[in-house]
Design a protein around this motif. Structure first.
Motif, PDB file in Angstrom:
ATOM      1  N   ASP A   1       0.799  -1.138  -0.073  1.00 18.72           N
ATOM      2  CA  ASP A   1      -0.143   0.034   0.040  1.00 18.72           C
ATOM      3  C   ASP A   1       0.877   1.166  -0.020  1.00 18.72           C
ATOM      4  OD1 ASP A   1      -1.799   2.168   1.000  1.00 18.72           O
ATOM      5  OD2 ASP A   1      -3.213   0.417   1.373  1.00 18.72           O
ATOM      6  N   TRP A   2       0.504   2.196  -1.094  1.00 20.53           N
ATOM      7  CA  TRP A   2       1.051   3.484  -0.873  1.00 20.53           C
ATOM      8  C   TRP A   2       1.401   4.409   0.455  1.00 20.53           C
ATOM      9  CZ3 TRP A   2      -0.636   8.277  -0.008  1.00 20.53           C
ATOM     10  CH2 TRP A   2      -1.920   8.529   0.321  1.00 20.53           C
ATOM     11  N   ARG A   3       0.311   3.962   1.179  1.00 24.33           N
ATOM     12  CA  ARG A   3       0.283   4.738   2.486  1.00 24.33           C
ATOM     13  C   ARG A   3       1.369   4.082   3.610  1.00 24.33           C
ATOM     14  NH1 ARG A   3      -6.229   3.656   3.030  1.00 24.33           N
ATOM     15  NH2 ARG A   3      -5.500   1.920   2.129  1.00 24.33           N
ATOM     16  N   THR A   4       1.697   3.032   3.265  1.00 23.72           N
ATOM     17  CA  THR A   4       3.228   2.650   4.122  1.00 23.72           C
ATOM     18  C   THR A   4       4.219   3.183   3.879  1.00 23.72           C
ATOM     19  OG1 THR A   4       3.387   0.817   2.615  1.00 23.72           O
ATOM     20  CG2 THR A   4       1.908   0.304   4.463  1.00 23.72           C
ATOM     21  N   ALA A   5       4.571   4.177   2.986  1.00 24.31           N
ATOM     22  CA  ALA A   5       5.718   4.865   2.442  1.00 24.31           C
ATOM     23  C   ALA A   5       6.113   5.669   3.507  1.00 24.31           C
ATOM     24  CB  ALA A   5       5.287   5.414   1.085  1.00 24.31           C
ATOM     25  N   TRP A   6       7.414   5.736   3.509  1.00 25.77           N
ATOM     26  CA  TRP A   6       7.810   6.825   4.553  1.00 25.77           C
ATOM     27  C   TRP A   6       8.355   8.135   3.810  1.00 25.77           C
ATOM     28  CZ3 TRP A   6       9.256   1.891   3.228  1.00 25.77           C
ATOM     29  CH2 TRP A   6      10.274   1.675   2.635  1.00 25.77           C
ATOM     30  N   SER A   7       8.151   8.257   2.720  1.00 24.47           N
ATOM     31  CA  SER A   7       8.653   9.501   2.100  1.00 24.47           C
ATOM     32  C   SER A   7       7.852   9.678   0.663  1.00 24.47           C
ATOM     33  CB  SER A   7      10.041   9.162   1.627  1.00 24.47           C
ATOM     34  OG  SER A   7      10.536  10.251   0.852  1.00 24.47           O
ATOM     35  N   GLY A   8       7.656  10.929   0.373  1.00 24.51           N
ATOM     36  CA  GLY A   8       6.998  11.377  -0.594  1.00 24.51           C
ATOM     37  C   GLY A   8       7.860  11.552  -1.936  1.00 24.51           C
ATOM     38  N   ASN A   9       8.873  11.529  -1.817  1.00 25.35           N
ATOM     39  CA  ASN A   9       9.715  11.393  -3.033  1.00 25.35           C
ATOM     40  C   ASN A   9      10.333  10.061  -3.613  1.00 25.35           C
ATOM     41  OD1 ASN A   9       9.879  14.182  -3.108  1.00 25.35           O
ATOM     42  ND2 ASN A   9      11.977  14.254  -2.062  1.00 25.35           N
ATOM     43  N   SER A  10      10.622  10.043  -4.733  1.00 22.34           N
ATOM     44  CA  SER A  10      11.194   8.474  -5.388  1.00 22.34           C
ATOM     45  C   SER A  10      12.590   8.835  -5.816  1.00 22.34           C
ATOM     46  CB  SER A  10      10.099   7.811  -6.081  1.00 22.34           C
ATOM     47  OG  SER A  10       9.721   8.798  -7.195  1.00 22.34           O
ATOM     48  N   ARG A  11      13.298   8.102  -5.247  1.00 21.69           N
ATOM     49  CA  ARG A  11      14.770   8.333  -5.914  1.00 21.69           C
ATOM     50  C   ARG A  11      15.291   6.962  -6.242  1.00 21.69           C
ATOM     51  NH1 ARG A  11      17.207  13.068  -4.214  1.00 21.69           N
ATOM     52  NH2 ARG A  11      18.489  12.850  -5.968  1.00 21.69           N
ATOM     53  N   VAL A  12      14.996   6.350  -7.669  1.00 22.35           N
ATOM     54  CA  VAL A  12      15.226   5.023  -7.722  1.00 22.35           C
ATOM     55  C   VAL A  12      16.803   4.880  -7.838  1.00 22.35           C
ATOM     56  CG1 VAL A  12      15.131   3.484  -9.589  1.00 22.35           C
ATOM     57  CG2 VAL A  12      13.267   4.933  -9.157  1.00 22.35           C
ATOM     58  N   ARG A  13      17.533   6.020  -8.334  1.00 24.94           N
ATOM     59  CA  ARG A  13      18.887   5.440  -8.778  1.00 24.94           C
ATOM     60  C   ARG A  13      19.605   5.715  -7.291  1.00 24.94           C
ATOM     61  NH1 ARG A  13      22.111   6.793 -13.038  1.00 24.94           N
ATOM     62  NH2 ARG A  13      24.282   7.028 -12.740  1.00 24.94           N
ATOM     63  N   GLU A  14      19.320   6.241  -6.285  1.00 29.58           N
ATOM     64  CA  GLU A  14      19.788   6.637  -5.035  1.00 29.58           C
ATOM     65  C   GLU A  14      19.493   5.165  -4.261  1.00 29.58           C
ATOM     66  OE1 GLU A  14      20.697   9.720  -1.509  1.00 29.58           O
ATOM     67  OE2 GLU A  14      19.750  10.465  -3.582  1.00 29.58           O
ATOM     68  N   SER A  15      18.301   4.814  -4.350  1.00 33.95           N
ATOM     69  CA  SER A  15      17.751   3.572  -3.626  1.00 33.95           C
ATOM     70  C   SER A  15      18.507   2.327  -3.909  1.00 33.95           C
ATOM     71  CB  SER A  15      16.197   3.379  -3.852  1.00 33.95           C
ATOM     72  OG  SER A  15      16.225   2.813  -5.308  1.00 33.95           O
ATOM     73  N   MET A  16      19.242   2.360  -4.974  1.00 35.77           N
ATOM     74  CA  MET A  16      19.964   1.172  -5.115  1.00 35.77           C
ATOM     75  C   MET A  16      21.341   1.113  -4.451  1.00 35.77           C
ATOM     76  SD  MET A  16      19.916   1.672  -9.516  1.00 35.77           S
ATOM     77  CE  MET A  16      21.272   0.449  -9.914  1.00 35.77           C
ATOM     78  N   LEU A  17      21.923   2.106  -4.038  1.00 33.60           N
ATOM     79  CA  LEU A  17      22.983   2.098  -2.985  1.00 33.60           C
ATOM     80  C   LEU A  17      22.295   1.323  -1.644  1.00 33.60           C
ATOM     81  CD1 LEU A  17      24.595   5.227  -3.817  1.00 33.60           C
ATOM     82  CD2 LEU A  17      25.286   2.971  -4.835  1.00 33.60           C
ATOM     83  N   THR A  18      21.293   1.768  -1.477  1.00 33.64           N
ATOM     84  CA  THR A  18      20.636   1.351  -0.030  1.00 33.64           C
ATOM     85  C   THR A  18      20.386   0.019  -0.197  1.00 33.64           C
ATOM     86  OG1 THR A  18      19.498   3.568   0.420  1.00 33.64           O
ATOM     87  CG2 THR A  18      18.790   1.743   1.735  1.00 33.64           C
ATOM     88  N   LEU A  19      19.612  -0.337  -1.242  1.00 34.58           N
ATOM     89  CA  LEU A  19      19.051  -1.642  -1.483  1.00 34.58           C
ATOM     90  C   LEU A  19      20.629  -2.821  -1.405  1.00 34.58           C
ATOM     91  CD1 LEU A  19      17.440  -3.885  -2.051  1.00 34.58           C
ATOM     92  CD2 LEU A  19      17.428  -3.490  -4.461  1.00 34.58           C
ATOM     93  N   ALA A  20      21.657  -2.258  -1.924  1.00 34.75           N
ATOM     94  CA  ALA A  20      22.858  -3.119  -2.242  1.00 34.75           C
ATOM     95  C   ALA A  20      23.255  -3.339  -0.623  1.00 34.75           C
ATOM     96  CB  ALA A  20      23.798  -2.427  -2.950  1.00 34.75           C
ATOM     97  N   ARG A  21      23.053  -2.459   0.205  1.00 36.99           N
ATOM     98  CA  ARG A  21      23.564  -2.731   1.853  1.00 36.99           C
ATOM     99  C   ARG A  21      22.435  -3.811   2.346  1.00 36.99           C
ATOM    100  NH1 ARG A  21      24.584   3.260   1.277  1.00 36.99           N
ATOM    101  NH2 ARG A  21      22.481   3.474   2.255  1.00 36.99           N
ATOM    102  N   VAL A  22      21.320  -3.607   1.927  1.00 34.54           N
ATOM    103  CA  VAL A  22      20.250  -4.505   2.507  1.00 34.54           C
ATOM    104  C   VAL A  22      20.745  -5.938   2.403  1.00 34.54           C
ATOM    105  CG1 VAL A  22      17.973  -5.076   2.352  1.00 34.54           C
ATOM    106  CG2 VAL A  22      18.512  -2.746   2.577  1.00 34.54           C
ATOM    107  N   ILE A  23      21.174  -6.272   0.886  1.00 36.15           N
ATOM    108  CA  ILE A  23      21.439  -7.309   0.418  1.00 36.15           C
ATOM    109  C   ILE A  23      22.560  -8.026   1.346  1.00 36.15           C
ATOM    110  CG2 ILE A  23      21.919  -8.786  -1.400  1.00 36.15           C
ATOM    111  CD1 ILE A  23      20.471  -6.865  -3.185  1.00 36.15           C
ATOM    112  N   ARG A  24      23.435  -7.159   1.389  1.00 40.59           N
ATOM    113  CA  ARG A  24      24.717  -7.579   2.308  1.00 40.59           C
ATOM    114  C   ARG A  24      24.623  -8.053   3.617  1.00 40.59           C
ATOM    115  NH1 ARG A  24      27.377  -3.437  -0.905  1.00 40.59           N
ATOM    116  NH2 ARG A  24      27.146  -1.878   0.911  1.00 40.59           N
ATOM    117  N   ALA A  25      23.424  -7.898   4.131  1.00 36.69           N
ATOM    118  CA  ALA A  25      22.981  -8.107   5.390  1.00 36.69           C
ATOM    119  C   ALA A  25      22.229  -9.455   5.240  1.00 36.69           C
ATOM    120  CB  ALA A  25      22.088  -6.959   5.980  1.00 36.69           C
ATOM    121  N   PHE A  26      21.802  -9.882   4.350  1.00 40.08           N
ATOM    122  CA  PHE A  26      21.337 -11.235   4.066  1.00 40.08           C
ATOM    123  C   PHE A  26      22.100 -12.233   4.403  1.00 40.08           C
ATOM    124  CE2 PHE A  26      17.969  -9.736   0.729  1.00 40.08           C
ATOM    125  CZ  PHE A  26      17.003  -9.185   1.829  1.00 40.08           C
ATOM    126  N   PRO A  27      21.789 -13.536   5.072  1.00 38.63           N
ATOM    127  CA  PRO A  27      22.285 -14.843   5.228  1.00 38.63           C
ATOM    128  C   PRO A  27      23.253 -15.287   4.014  1.00 38.63           C
ATOM    129  CG  PRO A  27      20.102 -15.377   5.425  1.00 38.63           C
ATOM    130  CD  PRO A  27      20.211 -13.871   5.271  1.00 38.63           C
TER     131      PRO A  27
END
Length: 324
Positions: A121-147
């Motif tokens: 649901d869009w109402r669970t979003a924590w931000s009004g913006n969408s920065r696809v390019r910048e989010s990739m760096l965050t996602l890379a850190r998330v994946i490194r924390a996976f087992p």
């Protein structure tokens, strides 16, 4: 027991039908065999920013929002995953991606995964913006924390808000997120207005072009980090911001990270692209054999109605035809 065996020996058709029934009963229990095979692990990332509320896709002939279409595709992708596959659901908004859980086995957690998709649901979003390019760096850190390693399947319209310019475009030259990411483009290239919805999901207007104005400089970058769109009154008919699938941008973005791009209008094309991604590992995993048992049962049913000596029977039939 001896009488039954003797009867089945004399009655070929009955023996074949009985064998087919046994195979069908066995198939109903969904048996598996441990076999070495590639184990795939995915994080399926869903864009929940407000541009995903644009209604420019179709399901069963009815206009549908991008986020609803994404949910539909995610449901079917998970349903087509073989047992042993691991999957996580991620949410994207602003410059961040949040994984709702580490990748979990799809068959033993099927209901929980599908329920997660139902509640996107869009109402669970924590931000009004969408920065696809910048989010990739965050996602890379998330994946490194996976087992274990996980491949990315990123569902988005590619809308960058605010628009990219020299001051806020992240350099991905030294991107460390791995390769093989798959970007799935959702939406139409025709362009439609972004609906402005209240907390009850009711339409109150449309986002204006001023909300997406490109203003180079530190002020724009700071506002983007806060993650707030200009929440002014609903725009007029001529002031609406037109959102469209940014297909060329997503293709370019995927090339920068040695990934791939596919449009979300064909499920089989998405599944095929996912199969081309690198597996997490090779391991012993259960292999479902009910389809093999069911196929054998069907073959036995057919054989029960074939003559014992089909070539002799065919020869006799052809002989009769000649006489006639």
């Amino acid at each position: 027991m001896g009488k039954v065996i003797s009867y089945l020996r004399d009655r070929r058709d009955a023996a074949l039908i009985a064998s087919a029934c046994v195979l069908l009963i066995a198939a109903a229990f969904k048996p598996t065999l441990p076999m070495p095979r590639n184990i795939y692990s995915y994080i399926l990332v869903a864009d929940i920013s407000q541009s995903m509320n644009v209604i420019d896709t179709n399901l069963n002939g009815k206009p549908t929002s991008r986020i609803a279409y994404t949910q539909y595709m995610l449901h079917h992708i998970v349903a087509n995953m073989p047992c042993g596959t691991h999957v996580s659901i991620g949410l994207f908004a602003g410059a961040s991606v949040a994984a709702l859980y580490n990748p979990i086995e799809v068959c033993s957690n099927y209901a929980a995964i599908q329920d997660t998709i139902d509640n996107l649901d869009w109402r669970t979003a924590w931000s009004g913006n969408s920065r696809v390019r910048e989010s990739m760096l965050t996602l890379a850190r998330v994946i490194r924390a996976f087992p274990e390693p996980a491949q990315v399947v990123y569902f988005t319209d590619g809308e960058e808000a605010p628009k990219l310019h020299a001051f806020n475009t992240k350099d991905l030259t030294n991107f460390q997120g791995g390769n093989g990411w798959l970007f799935v483009g959702v939406g139409s290239e025709k362009g439609s207005s972004i609906p402005k919805l209240d907390d009850k999901n009711q339409l109150i207007g449309y986002w204006s072009a001023d909300s997406f104005a490109m203003q180079p400089g530190i002020a724009q970058i700071s506002e983007a980090n806060i993650g707030v769109r200009d929440n002014n009154v609903a725009s007029g008919e001529g002031d609406r911001y037109i959102s469209k699938l940014q297909e060329d941008y997503l293709k370019s973005l995927s090339k920068e990270v040695n990934g791939d791009y596919v449009r979300a209008d064909n499920l089989q094309r998405i599944l095929s692209a996912m199969k081309n991604q690198k597996p997490a590992r090779r391991d012993i995993a259960p292999y479902e054999i009910q389809w093999i048992l069911a196929s054998l049962a069907g073959l036995l049913f057919l054989m029960a109605y074939f003559p014992k000596k089909p070539f002799n029977a065919l020869s006799k039939w052809l002989s009769r035809k000649r006489i006639v």
